[in-house]
Design a protein around this motif. Structure first.
Motif: not given
Length: 448
Positions: A288-298
């Motif tokens: 369950n790994v996505t290519d979504a853009e990480p948030t600044r916190e991440e």
């Protein structure tokens, strides 16, 4: 002495004529050990080479030495040969020696200080004085690693009997402590039936228990078979895996410190690896790994971890690196982060510490080459710079609220927003403030 009466070792490049030693000619070197399957002592105080009469007495008027050199002879300078191992004319060429130069880091036990290190320095200084080296110290940095000590257990035998009294009751009897195998002790509780089977002398042992249990005494000592406190790493690997063993050894404490081997904390390391694995999988164990853009916190969590681990590796502070990975995994679990842009570099960073899980996850991420061919990720300072701050709002010396403002927000704007906030209106009860003190990036003080 420099001579050893054994087969293994460098033979002395000398020839004896009339009991006087003469160095061999350079064109006769190297002198190599003869092939043999007879490694027994000669029986006359000489080493096994004395059994090889034809090799010793190779000429009518000359003979070789039956002794060999100690391991220091080769071990003291082998690192120089590593710099140019295929050179057939000299131990190492000048170009190679100038390129590689000194050994950057030497890691060894303190017991080496008067043996290997002594001879290494001697060899290097001699070769330097003869003009072969452009440095006169072999190593730039020395690290003495600490010992892993054992957590011993004791039973207490009542003197003159085959009875054994529990540790808490031993002061009531004349007893003698005996080391007992840690494999038959669970924490501090002795498996009395296993103890009876451990040695024939104990088959009829009787026990004086406390609260129905036999509690062993303990001491931190050198890990030794004589103390029955040696831990077989194969058992740890079988139960938890090799990655857990590697990480736990590093997690025990600073590299230079001696540390007791106590496995009570190993489950925490094992849980960390499971938590790290779960970042890549859903609750059913599916990928369950996505290519979504990480948030600044991440990104902040990722890059602060990379920075910390890189610094720790350079400082040989591996225990704090493991702590950093654990904190990171906890934070990503809370954030429910399963994004490739975060997990991929984190896997590379972990690979030196837990190579097996990292290699498997790397392959599942779609890579066909090993993770060890990947470059170590670089941290980006932009994600480590705070853009906002949560100000404590103090009214007459007591913190009554917290408010988040951009770090570059002007004091005048901060004051307006604070005074208009619901919390300040509540605690000020309509009173106008006498003074508002704003310390940028730290606190807001309101005096009524």
């Amino acid at each position: 002495g420099w001579s050893r009466q054994r087969y293994w070792g460098e033979p002395f490049p000398v020839v004896f004529r009339d009991d006087m030693p003469y160095p061999m000619d350079e064109n006769e070197l190297p002198l190599e050990l003869p092939d043999t399957d007879n490694f027994k002592p000669s029986g006359n105080g000489e080493g096994p080479l004395a059994n090889l009469k034809d090799w010793i007495n190779f000429s009518e008027n000359a003979k070789r030495d039956s002794n060999t050199m100690p391991t220091h002879a080769g071990a003291a300078w082998y690192f120089l040969r590593y710099m140019d191992p295929h050179n057939e004319k000299e131990f190492a060429g000048k170009t190679a020696l100038d390129y590689w130069n000194q050994v950057d880091v030497y890691i060894g036990g303190s017991e080496h200080a008067v043996a290997h290190l002594l001879y290494s320095r001697l060899w290097t200084k001699i070769l330097h004085d003869l003009g072969y080296l452009n440095f006169d110290e072999p190593f730039k940095k020395l690290i003495n690693q600490g010992k892993i000590t054992g957590d011993s257990r004791f039973v207490y035998r009542v003197r003159g009997t085959n009875k054994f009294v529990s540790a808490g009751l031993k002061d009531n009897y004349e007893s003698d402590p005996l080391h007992v195998a840690i494999s038959i002790v669970d924490g501090y509780e002795l498996d009395t039936e296993a103890f009876k089977k451990w040695k024939p002398d104990f088959s009829s042992a009787e026990f004086i228990l406390e609260d129905g249990k036999y509690i062993c005494g303990s001491a931190v000592e050198k890990m030794s078979k004589a103390f029955y406190n040696v831990v077989n790493p194969d058992i740890i690997v079988e139960s938890y895996g090799a990655d857990t063993l590697r990480l736990y050894e590093m997690f025990l404490g600073p590299l230079e410190a001696s540390k007791p081997w106590i496995t009570s904390g190993i489950d925490g390391v094992y849980k960390f690896l499971r938590r790290f694995w779960n970042l890549f999988h859903d609750n059913q164990g599916n990928w369950n790994v996505t290519d979504a853009e990480p948030t600044r916190e991440e990104m902040k969590v990722l890059h602060s971890t990379i920075k910390k681990v890189e610094q720790d590796i350079n400082n040989f502070s591996f225990n704090t690196s493991v702590s950093a990975f654990m904190i990171c995994a906890n934070e990503f679990s809370s954030l429910k982060c399963n994004k490739r842009a975060v997990l991929e570099p984190l896997t590379i960073a972990l690979s030196s510490f837990a190579p097996h899980i990292a290699e498997e996850l790397w392959e599942k991420l779609g890579h066909t080459e090993t993770v060890f061919n990947a470059s170590f990720p670089k941290f980006d300072e932009q994600y480590l710079t705070e853009s906002s701050f949560e100000y404590p709002i103090s009214i007459n010396g007591k913190v009554r609220a917290k408010m988040n403002f951009a770090l570059d927000m002007p004091k005048e704007d901060i004051e307006k927003l604070v005074l208009a906030s619901e919390a300040v209106l509540k605690w000020s009860e309509g009173k106008a403030p006498k003074k508002v003190i704003i310390v940028q990036g730290k606190i807001v003080n309101i005096v009524l």
